[in-house]
Design an enzyme around this catalytic site. Structure first.
Site, mmCIF file in Angstrom:
data_model
loop_
_atom_site.group_PDB
_atom_site.id
_atom_site.type_symbol
_atom_site.label_atom_id
_atom_site.label_comp_id
_atom_site.label_asym_id
_atom_site.label_seq_id
_atom_site.Cartn_x
_atom_site.Cartn_y
_atom_site.Cartn_z
ATOM 1 N N CYS A 1 5.853 9.069 21.781
ATOM 2 C CA CYS A 1 4.746 8.115 21.736
ATOM 3 C C CYS A 1 5.142 6.776 22.356
ATOM 4 O O CYS A 1 5.856 5.983 21.728
ATOM 5 C CB CYS A 1 4.298 7.922 20.282
ATOM 6 N N CYS B 1 3.628 3.730 20.465
ATOM 7 C CA CYS B 1 4.327 3.396 19.215
ATOM 8 C C CYS B 1 5.687 2.742 19.509
ATOM 9 O O CYS B 1 6.057 1.758 18.883
ATOM 10 C CB CYS B 1 4.598 4.642 18.375
ATOM 11 N N ASP B 2 6.440 3.306 20.449
ATOM 12 C CA ASP B 2 7.850 2.936 20.578
ATOM 13 C C ASP B 2 8.200 2.186 21.863
ATOM 14 O O ASP B 2 9.271 1.582 21.943
ATOM 15 C CB ASP B 2 8.725 4.203 20.501
#
Ligand code: FAD
Length: 308
Positions: A135, A138-139
């Site tokens: 992701c 997200c990261d």
């Protein structure tokens, strides 16, 4: 008329499940949508969706599905938390077992989607959350100013690599072939992005490091040459696996575990339908998931009406 808790239970509240819910609620079916994590599905992690019609400037995946969820709930779709662990579709009443209860329904739409396929190489599982990710939204921001690798060659891999390039110093895009599969517009953007360097004809053979990712072992599949790529992040987008384990031996699946469906989204079991990424389809996108779901809901409604 057979007795059951619901006319229709929809399993999964991603784009397909929510759309099926919109149609079923408007048809005034007694319907329930079950979701094992949070409503939204895979598109939640996409920073920018620009191929779903109706949003000329594009829209984030999270915003897109929050609109779908609000629309479904406003029309009367109840969405409950529940992970369907087992399904018994042998009799006229379909039975779905959750960890704490069993729910019966006259018809079922399976909209359980898919999960990212793993590389299945040494170090991948060990460093998940320590540099290995599925992701970018997200990261990605954790890798500001660092060198990262992305693995894959489809739309998702290229789109997400472009997102990573906003933060990273360099993005190695590792692809096992010598040409990308992604849409031409994405390929043009990747070529124009100086931070993206293509690593063609190559596969990752190991993720290496001490406490976190430090490098990837990469092998050229044409020459056999191996090298170590020094990166602190490894983002994997090499396809998806269907979330259909609970249907093994219950409905017909193809070799990859995707649900085999007919043109009305019917499965091998009467009264059970499938929509979206979990079914055998040539394209796994939001637009196709919602189209499948509209057909599946109509089919479920007609099936239930035929029982009365
Ligand atoms: P999913 O979105 O996978 O939703 C399935 C839901 O079912 C999930 O919420 C899951 O938790 C739930 N579930 C699973 N098993 C169970 C169970 N046993 N019991 C209860 N609930 C269960 N598509 C586009 O059109 N445009 C894009 O730009 C785009 N970008 C993407 C970027 C990324 C990073 C990713 C990963 C995907 C992208 N996609 C894009 C693809 C798109 O997200 C999917 O095609 C779409 O989400 C499929 O919807 P679905 O409802 O079929 O499945």
């Amino acid at each position: 008329m057979i007795s059951a808790d619901y006319d229709l239970v929809i399993v999964g509240a991603g784009p397909a499940g929510l759309t099926a819910g919109i149609y079923a609620a408007r048809a005034r079916m007694k319907v329930l949508c079950l979701e094992k994590t949070a409503p939204g599905g895979q598109i939640l992690v996409s920073d920018h969706v620009e191929n779903y019609p109706g949003f000329p400037e594009g829209i984030s995946g999270a915003e897109l599905v929050s609109h779908m969820q609000r629309q479904a709930e406003r029309l009367g779709l109840p969405i409950e938390s529940g992970d369907v662990l087992y399904a018994d579709f042998a009799g006229p009443v379909k039975s779905l077992a959750l960890s704490d209860r069993t729910i019966s329904a006259r018809s079922v739409i399976v909209a359980t989607g898919a999960s990212p396929r793993r590389l299945s190489v040494p170090g991948e599982a060990q460093f998940y959350g320590k540099g290995v990710s599925f992701c970018a939204t997200c990261d990605g921001p954790f890798f500001r100013g660092q060198d990262v690798a992305a693995v894959g060659g489809g739309d998702t891999a290229v789109q997400e690599s472009l997102f990573l390039a906003r933060f990273a110093r360099k993005v190695y895009l590792i692809h096992r072939r010598d040409a990308l599969r992604a849409a031409a517009i994405l390929q043009e953007r990747a070529q124009a992005e100086p931070k993206i360097e293509m690593v063609w004809d190559s596969v990752v053979t190991a993720v290496k490091g001490l406490d976190a990712v430090e490098s990837l072992a990469v092998k050229n599949v044409k020459t056999g040459a191996e090298r170590l790529l020094p990166v602190s992040g490894c983002f994997v987008w090499v396809g998806v696996l269907p979330n259909t384990e609970f249907l093994s031996g219950v409905v017909k699946l193809d070799q990859g575990g995707f649900i085999i469906t007919g043109p009305r989204m019917e499965t091998s079991v009467p009264g059970v339908f499938a929509a979206g990424d979990c079914r055998d389809t040539p394209l796994r996108q939001v637009a196709t998931a919602v189209g499948d779901a509209a057909i599946a809901a109509m089919s479920a409604e007609q099936y239930v009406a035929s029982l009365y």
